[in-house]
Design a protein around this motif. Structure first.
Motif, PDB file in Angstrom:
ATOM      1  N   THR A  28      33.309 -36.419 -85.061  1.00  0.00           N
ATOM      2  CA  THR A  28      34.570 -36.720 -84.547  1.00  0.00           C
ATOM      3  C   THR A  28      35.056 -35.674 -83.309  1.00  0.00           C
ATOM      4  O   THR A  28      34.814 -34.429 -83.763  1.00  0.00           O
ATOM      5  N   GLU A  33      39.348 -39.840 -79.189  1.00  0.00           N
ATOM      6  CA  GLU A  33      38.118 -40.458 -80.115  1.00  0.00           C
ATOM      7  C   GLU A  33      36.730 -40.152 -79.660  1.00  0.00           C
ATOM      8  O   GLU A  33      36.678 -39.719 -78.244  1.00  0.00           O
ATOM      9  N   THR A  37      30.690 -42.538 -80.784  1.00  0.00           N
ATOM     10  CA  THR A  37      30.771 -43.472 -81.903  1.00  0.00           C
ATOM     11  C   THR A  37      31.970 -44.361 -81.825  1.00  0.00           C
ATOM     12  O   THR A  37      32.230 -45.017 -82.631  1.00  0.00           O
ATOM     13  N   GLU A  39      34.570 -43.244 -83.371  1.00  0.00           N
ATOM     14  CA  GLU A  39      35.221 -43.162 -84.497  1.00  0.00           C
ATOM     15  C   GLU A  39      36.735 -42.626 -84.316  1.00  0.00           C
ATOM     16  O   GLU A  39      37.034 -41.972 -83.364  1.00  0.00           O
ATOM     17  N   THR A  93      41.964 -40.869 -89.114  1.00  0.00           N
ATOM     18  CA  THR A  93      41.001 -40.864 -90.307  1.00  0.00           C
ATOM     19  C   THR A  93      41.544 -39.437 -91.026  1.00  0.00           C
ATOM     20  O   THR A  93      41.768 -38.282 -90.495  1.00  0.00           O
ATOM     21  N   ARG A 189      28.698 -40.788 -90.458  1.00  0.00           N
ATOM     22  CA  ARG A 189      29.581 -41.558 -89.535  1.00  0.00           C
ATOM     23  C   ARG A 189      30.280 -42.651 -90.323  1.00  0.00           C
ATOM     24  O   ARG A 189      29.863 -42.907 -91.497  1.00  0.00           O
ATOM     25  N   PHE A 191      32.491 -46.392 -90.578  1.00  0.00           N
ATOM     26  CA  PHE A 191      33.010 -47.472 -89.669  1.00  0.00           C
ATOM     27  C   PHE A 191      33.675 -48.407 -90.438  1.00  0.00           C
ATOM     28  O   PHE A 191      33.502 -48.765 -91.778  1.00  0.00           O
ATOM     29  N   ASN A 225      35.257 -49.938 -85.905  1.00  0.00           N
ATOM     30  CA  ASN A 225      36.396 -48.773 -85.365  1.00  0.00           C
ATOM     31  C   ASN A 225      37.182 -49.414 -84.414  1.00  0.00           C
ATOM     32  O   ASN A 225      37.226 -48.677 -83.427  1.00  0.00           O
ATOM     33  N   TRP A 242      25.974 -43.476 -93.321  1.00  0.00           N
ATOM     34  CA  TRP A 242      26.949 -44.172 -92.795  1.00  0.00           C
ATOM     35  C   TRP A 242      27.857 -44.872 -93.971  1.00  0.00           C
ATOM     36  O   TRP A 242      27.693 -45.389 -94.858  1.00  0.00           O
TER      37      TRP A 242
END
Ligand code: C2O
Ligand code: CU
Length: 482
Positions: A28, A33, A37, A39, A93, A189, A191, A225, A242
């Protein structure tokens, strides 16, 4: 790719002794972001104490561009601890370590009441964020949620008021608790899987059809995401962890990665006692799974993550496989330390022939009024008319959930984890802690549960249109026996 402020994942720090990834904040970017990814950013921790995570969370309106054609008005969460933060879907998150105290100062800047429920977390009842535990947080008001992150795992948060509408508009985010056995991976990661029903010009559709209510609204655009067609970079031979959350109102995700297998390592309640390999992974609304993937192939290859049709009833047609994300492989990864033999801990909940069994029957009923909506019932009644289940907080009981309808229902119990005993009379192929489980159409699923914390805990179908139309009930736990 590695522009200022955006780290590619392989620059994540590794522990010198074990080679394991140091999880905090990894994968991250520090703000905004991650470019690689997509995320969501990590919520800003405003408390410098190492064992306290304090976050300001704001629910408000915002705009998101899902389609190139135009933006969508959404309701979402923003990180109130970061100056100028705007709404993101998913919301920020929240990251904590097992044992941390988590304090979330919530600020409702929507035009309607809401709450925040911490899905899967064993929280004090007053922080469970449901209409059974608190008054709605009115527009302009605040509420503080506070709990200890008891269990390591992948969790999520979302409203528990008009959830079918509020979650669909974009109010959801992940909460990840690090801890447990260290697992050496090249990337960790997370998702969130969702779908949205969009008009061609970009906004969320405001049309509700009968099928949207019957099945839970299924969108026409799949999101990982909050974005379509996510692309990642990794290496041949890389091993990644994941974490998946299904935040959709009604869609079941059935994942496949052609040429690869998933090694399932965790369920809702954390690491499973015995990981297992699978080619497809079904995730019903509300569930979480963690997998390890090891990329096979050659440098330059692209690996696909696809969603396959799953027949959950009512004869929904098969649209064929849909790509969720692509991973481009470049170069070869440096081999990691071998996987540990120690995984999750799950002593069987001791049940006997005299363990009390609660009978729950799920049914659906067509409306009798011409313009009426169908009802989704528990033991023939619609919440709040379902009589609460009352028990002692230290009791062990069995729940027998009979799905007497023409479609699957994902069944969720707040505030504790349970162990599935059997589905359709057969023991499950794998073991692990669950708080949300799919009950297939016309089958009975039984689980054993050791209750925990006194209070009023909701249970319901996690198809949000069903929960909001009656398929919900309360478990009321009184103080433990003396
Ligand atoms: Cu994720 Cu009561 O819900
Ligand atoms: Cu349902």
């Amino acid at each position: 790719m590695a522009s200022a402020g955006h780290r590619p994942y392989w620059s994540c720090r590794r522990s010198a002794t074990t080679g394991a990834l140091l999880i905090a904040g990894c994968g991250t970017a520090p703000a905004g972001e991650s470019a690689t990814t997509g995320e969501p950013a990590t919520a800003t921790d405003l408390d410098p104490a190492p064992n306290v995570v304090e976050v300001n969370l704001v629910a408000m309106r915002g705009r998101v561009r899902y389609l190139a054609a135009g933006e969508a008005d959404v309701w979402g969460y923003s990180d109130g601890g970061r100056a100028g933060a705007s709404v993101s879907v998913p919301g920020p998150t929240i990251r904590a370590k097992q044992g941390d105290r988590v304090v979330v100062r919530f600020d409702n800047r929507l035009d309607e009441g809401t709450t925040v429920h911490w899905h899967g977390l064993r929280v004090p009842n007053l922080s469970d964020g449901t209409p059974s535990t608190q008054k709605e947080v009115a527009p302009g008001e605040r509420f503080t949620y506070e709990f200890v992150a008891e269990d390591a795992g992948t969790f999520w948060y979302h409203p528990h008021v008009r959830a079918d509408i509020q979650v669909e508009r974009g109010l959801y985010g992940m909460l990840i608790v690090a801890g447990g056995s260290q697992i050496a991976v090249d990337a960790d990661r997370a998702f969130v899987l969702d779908d949205v029903k969009l008009d061609a010009s970009g906004p969320l559709s405001d049309k509700t059809e009968a099928l949207d209510i019957m099945l839970g609204r299924q969108g026409n655009v799949l999101l990982v995401n909050g974005r379509r067609e996510t692309r990642l970079a990794s290496k041949v031979g890389a091993r990644e962890r994941w974490r998946f959350v299904n935040s959709a109102n009604g869609r079941y995700f059935n994942l496949r990665m052609p040429g690869h297998r998933f090694k399932v390592i965790a369920w809702d309640g954390g690491l499973v006692p015995a990981p297992y390999d699978t080619e497809t992974l079904l995730i019903s609304p509300g569930e979480r799974y963690e997998v390890l993937v090891t990329f096979l192939g050659r440098s330059g290859d692209t690996v696909m993550l696809e969603n396959l049709h799953y027949d959950r009833g009512h004869d929904v047609p098969d649209p064929g496989p849909k790509t969720l994300l692509q991973v481009r492989l470049q170069d070869a990864a440096t081999p990691l330390a071998a996987l540990l033999a120690v995984w999750g801990d799950m002593p069987a909940i001791a049940t006997t022939a005299s363990t009390p069994t609660r009978q729950i029957v799920l049914t659906e009923k067509e409306s009798t009024a011409p313009e009426g909506e169908p009802a989704f019932l528990i033991n023939g009644r619609a919440f709040p008319l379902v009589p609460p289940i009352e028990a002692r907080a230290d009791a062990i009981e069995i729940w027998s959930v009979k799905n007497d309808s023409e479609m699957d229902h994902p069944f969720h119990l707040h505030g504790m984890f349970f162990q599935v005993l059997d589905v359709g009379g057969r023991p499950p192929a794998h073991a692990g802690w669950k708080d949300t489980v799919n009950v297939p159409q016309q089958q009975t699923l039984r689980f054993a549960v050791r209750y925990g914390t006194p209070g009023r805990w909701m249970y319901h179908c996690h198809i949000l249109e069903h929960a909001e139309r009656g398929m919900m009930g309360e478990l009321v736990l009184s103080e433990k026996s003396p």
